[in-house]
Design a protein around this motif. Structure first.
Motif, mmCIF file in Angstrom:
data_model
loop_
_atom_site.group_PDB
_atom_site.id
_atom_site.type_symbol
_atom_site.label_atom_id
_atom_site.label_comp_id
_atom_site.label_asym_id
_atom_site.label_seq_id
_atom_site.Cartn_x
_atom_site.Cartn_y
_atom_site.Cartn_z
ATOM 1 N N SER A 104 -11.426 30.317 -43.965
ATOM 2 C CA SER A 104 -10.186 29.545 -44.083
ATOM 3 C C SER A 104 -9.725 29.007 -42.737
ATOM 4 N N ASN A 120 -15.517 24.268 -42.801
ATOM 5 C CA ASN A 120 -14.649 24.839 -41.765
ATOM 6 C C ASN A 120 -15.180 24.598 -40.356
ATOM 7 N N SER A 139 -6.386 25.295 -31.009
ATOM 8 C CA SER A 139 -6.624 24.702 -32.326
ATOM 9 C C SER A 139 -7.649 25.457 -33.165
ATOM 10 N N SER A 170 -4.851 16.230 -37.668
ATOM 11 C CA SER A 170 -3.685 17.020 -37.257
ATOM 12 C C SER A 170 -3.932 17.805 -35.973
ATOM 13 N N LEU A 199 -10.923 27.359 -38.673
ATOM 14 C CA LEU A 199 -11.661 26.201 -38.185
ATOM 15 C C LEU A 199 -12.525 26.586 -36.993
ATOM 16 N N LYS A 213 -7.811 14.628 -42.768
ATOM 17 C CA LYS A 213 -6.399 14.873 -42.447
ATOM 18 C C LYS A 213 -6.245 16.126 -41.593
ATOM 19 N N ARG A 214 -7.019 17.142 -41.947
ATOM 20 C CA ARG A 214 -6.952 18.398 -41.191
ATOM 21 C C ARG A 214 -7.426 18.196 -39.762
ATOM 22 N N GLU A 259 -9.132 15.254 -47.322
ATOM 23 C CA GLU A 259 -8.359 16.399 -46.841
ATOM 24 C C GLU A 259 -8.938 16.925 -45.532
ATOM 25 N N ARG A 260 -10.263 16.923 -45.448
ATOM 26 C CA ARG A 260 -10.918 17.369 -44.215
ATOM 27 C C ARG A 260 -10.523 16.474 -43.044
#
Length: 312
Positions: free
Chosen positions: A123, A140, A167, A71, A125, A67-68, A64-65
């Motif tokens: 929550s 994060n 971002s 993106s 980045l 993928k984040r 998941e990290r």
């Protein structure tokens, strides 16, 4: 149901898995008694061998990290992905910014300013821009560097950041801009990828000797740092933390100096008093510990440097 468990380390830490395996910590976070599971682990859990995490959950969190991170990556730059980190350090960028591989490694712990930013955006980045080799991974925080350290998430150069506009909720640039070939462009890139109202912590040395990988181009005054970013910053505070007061510069310069001396000159150098120094450099110019220093060592700790050249 039985799960495969593994010991928690700074590099494999997963917030979700840590809280799931430690409900007492999860409850403390819920009640506001702990800022996060990560904060608890750094202070207590790292020394408690019974703290474990679910390897399956950790692997899912890692994916998941990634993928984040993906993106946020620009789509107009070529890169490779070996499953560990995203590599934007193309041969063209290597050549343009004179990047070369080296055995030297940069590694520092986060200070209270950096940790404060990380905990303010649990929550969000944070971009650690020029992270070096980090001893710990934060869920994060994206670690960006020119070297593929074990902690590196994305590799590239500071003058061409491979991230989309706006971002990040915060950016750390800690003892990095002195090593950047074009710090003005790097500063513009930092502003480009930082969200409006986002947090920024910048640290640049002023009176440190030449050091670091791959190059050391510029030391800076506070005015110099602010000049890089122009009118785009709402400055909250400019100060010198205890870890970089002048005594550290004196220690560093004298340590570098001592390394360049033979045994007899070193003995004379160690006997030098502050009172003798304050009488003025002209009274010391003929002492062996001054005259013996090599050209390279003088360049590393010089008061100023002269370049003589002809235009091509």
């Amino acid at each position: 149901m039985d799960h495969a468990l593994e010991r928690v380390t700074p590099l494999n830490f997963c917030e979700q898995a840590y809280l799931a395996a430690n409900p007492d910590v999860a409850e403390a976070v819920r009640l506001g008694e702990q800022p996060s599971g990560r904060s608890h682990f750094d202070v207590f859990g790292i020394s408690e061998s019974h703290r474990m995490q679910d390897a399956k959950v950790a692997a899912q969190s890692w994916q998941e990290r990634r993928k984040r991170i993906r993106s946020l990556l620009r789509t107009d730059m070529p890169f490779s992905d070996d499953g560990k980190f995203f590599d934007f350090l193309s041969p063209e960028l290597r050549s343009q910014f004179n990047i070369y591989d080296s055995d030297l490694a940069g590694s520092n712990l986060y200070d209270r300013d950096a940790l404060g930013m990380i905990e303010r955006h649990p929550s969000g980045l944070i971009l650690d821009c020029g992270a070096g080799s980090r001893p710990a991974i934060y869920e994060n925080v994206i670690n960006f560097d020119i070297t593929n350290y074990p902690s590196t998430d994305v590799r590239g150069v500071g003058e061409v950041l491979p991230f989309k506009d706006a971002s990040f909720d915060g950016i750390l640039s800690l003892n990095v801009l002195e090593h950047v070939k074009d710090p003005f462009t790097a500063a513009k890139e930092i502003l480009r990828v930082l969200k409006p109202g986002g947090d920024l912590v910048v640290v640049v040395p002023l009176t440190q000797p030449t050091h670091g990988y791959p190059h050391h181009y510029y030391n800076m005054t506070a005015e110099g740092i602010l000049n890089l970013f122009g009118s785009s910053l709402n400055v909250v505070r400019v100060y010198v933390p205890e870890s970089t007061t002048a005594i550290w510069s004196i220690y560093w310069i004298m340590s570098e100096w001592a390394e360049g001396l033979d045994e007899d000159s070193l003995r004379e150098f160690k006997a030098l008093t502050v009172e003798e120094i304050l009488q003025g450099p002209p009274t010391l110019l003929n002492r062996s510990f001054v005259k013996q220093l090599s050209e390279k060592k003088n360049l590393d700790i010089a008061s100023s440097t002269t370049v003589i050249a002809k235009r091509v």
